[in-house]
Design an enzyme around this catalytic site. Structure first.
Site, PDB file in Angstrom:
ATOM      1  N   SER A  89       0.836  -1.192   0.000  1.00  0.00           N
ATOM      2  CA  SER A  89       0.000   0.000   0.000  1.00  0.00           C
ATOM      3  C   SER A  89       0.873   1.244   0.000  1.00  0.00           C
ATOM      4  O   SER A  89       2.028   1.218   0.435  1.00  0.00           O
ATOM      5  CB  SER A  89      -0.901   0.004   1.245  1.00  0.00           C
ATOM      6  OG  SER A  89      -1.606   1.229   1.335  1.00  0.00           O
ATOM      7  N   HIS A  90       0.302   2.342  -0.430  1.00  0.00           N
ATOM      8  CA  HIS A  90       0.980   3.628  -0.331  1.00  0.00           C
ATOM      9  C   HIS A  90       1.022   4.120   1.115  1.00  0.00           C
ATOM     10  O   HIS A  90       1.783   5.018   1.436  1.00  0.00           O
ATOM     11  CB  HIS A  90       0.266   4.663  -1.201  1.00  0.00           C
ATOM     12  CG  HIS A  90       0.627   4.569  -2.633  1.00  0.00           C
ATOM     13  ND1 HIS A  90       0.234   3.519  -3.434  1.00  0.00           N
ATOM     14  CD2 HIS A  90       1.382   5.378  -3.406  1.00  0.00           C
ATOM     15  CE1 HIS A  90       0.715   3.709  -4.652  1.00  0.00           C
ATOM     16  NE2 HIS A  90       1.416   4.820  -4.663  1.00  0.00           N
ATOM     17  N   SER A  91       0.206   3.530   1.949  1.00  0.00           N
ATOM     18  CA  SER A  91       0.089   3.958   3.335  1.00  0.00           C
ATOM     19  C   SER A  91       0.550   2.853   4.288  1.00  0.00           C
ATOM     20  O   SER A  91       0.056   1.723   4.217  1.00  0.00           O
ATOM     21  CB  SER A  91      -1.373   4.304   3.641  1.00  0.00           C
ATOM     22  OG  SER A  91      -1.602   4.409   5.026  1.00  0.00           O
TER      23      SER A  91
END
Length: 123
Positions: free
Chosen positions: A8-10
């Site tokens: 994920s980007h997070s």
């Protein structure tokens, strides 16, 4: 055995998804990576290392943009002995479905089919 890979980007989304899967399917191996140096983003080098370090077949889930691109490149460059599959499904719902299927004895092919049936049933 099949490992679930969450990219994920997070960092919070990656780790939160992993925590959910581990609570619901504690016997399923889950690895997660999110963010870059505390910021939003993904790193090809990190994803490639994660893929190269896998010790069994894997289903890879991603959220957006470069996480998909990095998984694609890492799989393309992978020269190991395991089957590594990118799964085009919502990161939480898809990985949850796969984890449950694997936890009741399903294999990689079973989990992929279950994700296809449940997450894209209405399309």
């Amino acid at each position: 055995m099949t490992t679930l890979v969450i990219i994920s980007h997070s960092e919070q989304i990656a780790n939160g998804t992993k925590a959910l899967l581990q609570q619901m399917a504690p016997d399923v191996n889950v690895v997660a990576n999110g963010g870059v140096n505390g910021d939003i983003g993904t790193s090809f080098e990190t994803v490639q290392q994660l893929i190269n370090d896998l010790e069994d077949d894997a289903m890879c889930f991603y959220d957006i943009g470069s996480s998909e691109m990095n998984i694609d490149m890492a799989i393309d460059m992978y020269d190991g002995n395991y089957k590594i599959v990118k799964v085009d499904a919502p990161i939480v719902e898809g990985s949850f479905t796969a984890a449950v299927k694997l936890s009741i004895g399903g294999n990689l092919a079973d989990a992929i089919e279950e994700v296809k049936q449940t997450t894209f049933n209405n399309k």
